[in-house]
Write a protein that holds these residues in place. Structure first.
Motif, PDB file in Angstrom:
ATOM      1  N   LEU A 138       9.704  21.118  39.031  1.00  0.00           N
ATOM      2  CA  LEU A 138      10.289  21.588  40.294  1.00  0.00           C
ATOM      3  C   LEU A 138      10.741  23.047  40.163  1.00  0.00           C
ATOM      4  O   LEU A 138      11.472  23.394  39.239  1.00  0.00           O
ATOM      5  N   HIS A 139      10.286  23.867  41.115  1.00  0.00           N
ATOM      6  CA  HIS A 139      10.639  25.296  41.070  1.00  0.00           C
ATOM      7  C   HIS A 139      10.520  25.899  42.465  1.00  0.00           C
ATOM      8  O   HIS A 139       9.940  25.289  43.365  1.00  0.00           O
ATOM      9  N   VAL A 140      11.049  27.095  42.626  1.00  0.00           N
ATOM     10  CA  VAL A 140      10.808  27.875  43.839  1.00  0.00           C
ATOM     11  C   VAL A 140       9.987  29.085  43.404  1.00  0.00           C
ATOM     12  O   VAL A 140      10.174  29.609  42.301  1.00  0.00           O
ATOM     13  N   ASP A 141       9.046  29.510  44.250  1.00  0.00           N
ATOM     14  CA  ASP A 141       8.235  30.676  43.907  1.00  0.00           C
ATOM     15  C   ASP A 141       9.082  31.952  44.031  1.00  0.00           C
ATOM     16  O   ASP A 141       9.964  32.032  44.890  1.00  0.00           O
ATOM     17  N   ASN A 142       8.791  32.929  43.171  1.00  0.00           N
ATOM     18  CA  ASN A 142       9.528  34.200  43.238  1.00  0.00           C
ATOM     19  C   ASN A 142       9.409  34.795  44.646  1.00  0.00           C
ATOM     20  O   ASN A 142       8.336  34.733  45.250  1.00  0.00           O
ATOM     21  N   LEU A 164      -0.924  24.636  53.113  1.00  0.00           N
ATOM     22  CA  LEU A 164      -0.112  25.831  53.340  1.00  0.00           C
ATOM     23  C   LEU A 164       1.334  25.354  53.452  1.00  0.00           C
ATOM     24  O   LEU A 164       1.613  24.417  54.211  1.00  0.00           O
ATOM     25  N   TYR A 165       2.256  25.957  52.706  1.00  0.00           N
ATOM     26  CA  TYR A 165       3.656  25.514  52.775  1.00  0.00           C
ATOM     27  C   TYR A 165       4.580  26.706  52.569  1.00  0.00           C
ATOM     28  O   TYR A 165       4.200  27.703  51.936  1.00  0.00           O
ATOM     29  N   PRO A 166       5.799  26.612  53.125  1.00  0.00           N
ATOM     30  CA  PRO A 166       6.707  27.756  53.016  1.00  0.00           C
ATOM     31  C   PRO A 166       7.100  28.013  51.559  1.00  0.00           C
ATOM     32  O   PRO A 166       7.444  27.082  50.831  1.00  0.00           O
ATOM     33  N   LEU A 196      11.368  24.026  47.416  1.00  0.00           N
ATOM     34  CA  LEU A 196      11.223  23.586  46.030  1.00  0.00           C
ATOM     35  C   LEU A 196       9.970  22.730  45.990  1.00  0.00           C
ATOM     36  O   LEU A 196       9.747  21.910  46.890  1.00  0.00           O
ATOM     37  N   HIS A 197       9.146  22.915  44.972  1.00  0.00           N
ATOM     38  CA  HIS A 197       7.920  22.110  44.878  1.00  0.00           C
ATOM     39  C   HIS A 197       7.533  21.927  43.412  1.00  0.00           C
ATOM     40  O   HIS A 197       8.021  22.649  42.535  1.00  0.00           O
ATOM     41  N   ARG A 198       6.655  20.951  43.179  1.00  0.00           N
ATOM     42  CA  ARG A 198       6.224  20.683  41.807  1.00  0.00           C
ATOM     43  C   ARG A 198       4.838  20.053  41.830  1.00  0.00           C
ATOM     44  O   ARG A 198       4.378  19.599  42.891  1.00  0.00           O
TER      45      ARG A 198
HETATM   46 FE   LIG Z   1       4.924  27.316  42.976  1.00  0.00          FE
END
Ligand SMILES: [Fe+2]
Ligand SMILES: O=C(O)CCC(=O)C(=O)O
Length: 227
Positions: free
Chosen positions: A95-99, A152-154, A158-160
């Motif tokens: 699980l992370h958020v993109d920079n 396509l997602y914002p 948070l995603h993994r």
């Molecule tokens: Fe990512």
């Protein structure tokens, strides 16, 4: 907005691209990670400046430019050159958020990441696990699509990527800065455009009400777009 866009590539185009990618040399996926993501990431990536990546970027970039749904939903300002990754058994991306900002050394481009996307290149029956799991305020959604489909997602989410337990998942992933930074505004424009297109197919593009709604759409884009 989270949007599944089928057939950005045909299944044959996806298979062809995947075969060409797999023939090239790969490196540890942490080559493009921010410090936070590095701890969570266990996959491999195609070196972004290699010949295979460049050729594949061309294929994906032109497919995106031909997808009316992608263009309407994303309203892209700048697309960060697409990257390619693969996950075999035991590989995962926690699980992370993109920079928020990505800097592209080769072109000097600096983009704010508004939208993230994964273009699935492996047919889902060829691997177990590997779902892209995205969390937003409405909960957690799991995504796994046919080869050639795009999610396509914002980039704010948070995603993994769930651990792959059989086979291998090969994908293209990318970030983009949209002309319309605000997710809610962009989503309303997509809804309006989709309805206007349907109405226009029904009544003709020169119908008076279709023209008024088309005018409204473009004037809202003028109001909200940032260059
Ligand atoms: Fe990512
Ligand atoms: O592999 C994926 O589908 C997503 C990759 C990802 O989230 C990332 O590279 O930031």
């Amino acid at each position: 907005m989270m949007l599944h866009i089928p057939d950005v590539l045909t299944s044959e185009e996806a298979a062809d691209l995947r075969a060409r990618l797999l023939a090239a040399p790969w490196v540890d996926g942490n080559a493009t990670s921010g410090a936070g993501a590095a701890q969570a990431k266990r996959n491999r990536q195609l070196p972004e400046d290699g010949e295979a990546a460049r050729a594949a970027q061309q294929v994906v970039s032109s497919a995106l430019m031909e997808s009316a749904t992608f263009l309407s939903a994303a309203l892209p300002h700048t697309i960060f050159p697409p990257l390619f990754n693969r996950y075999g058994p035991g590989e995962t991306f926690g699980l992370h958020v993109d920079n928020a900002v990505r800097y592209h050394a080769a072109t000097g481009a600096r983009i704010r990441t508004d939208l993230s996307a994964t273009l699935f290149l492996t047919p889902p029956e060829e691997y177990d696990g590997g779902e892209l799991i995205v969390e937003d305020n409405s909960g957690t959604q799991s995504h796994k699509y046919p080869a050639g489909s795009l999610l396509l997602y914002p980039s704010t989410t948070l995603h993994r990527v769930a651990e792959v337990t059989r086979g291998e998942r090969v994908s293209c992933f990318l970030w983009l800065q949209s002309l319309v930074a605000d997710n809610a505004a962009r989503e309303m424009l997509f809804d309006l455009d989709t309805s206007v297109q349907a109405l226009s197919a029904d009544r003709g593009a020169t119908d008076a009400q279709v023209l008024k709604l088309t005018q409204l759409y473009h004037n809202l884009v003028r109001r909200w777009a940032q260059s």
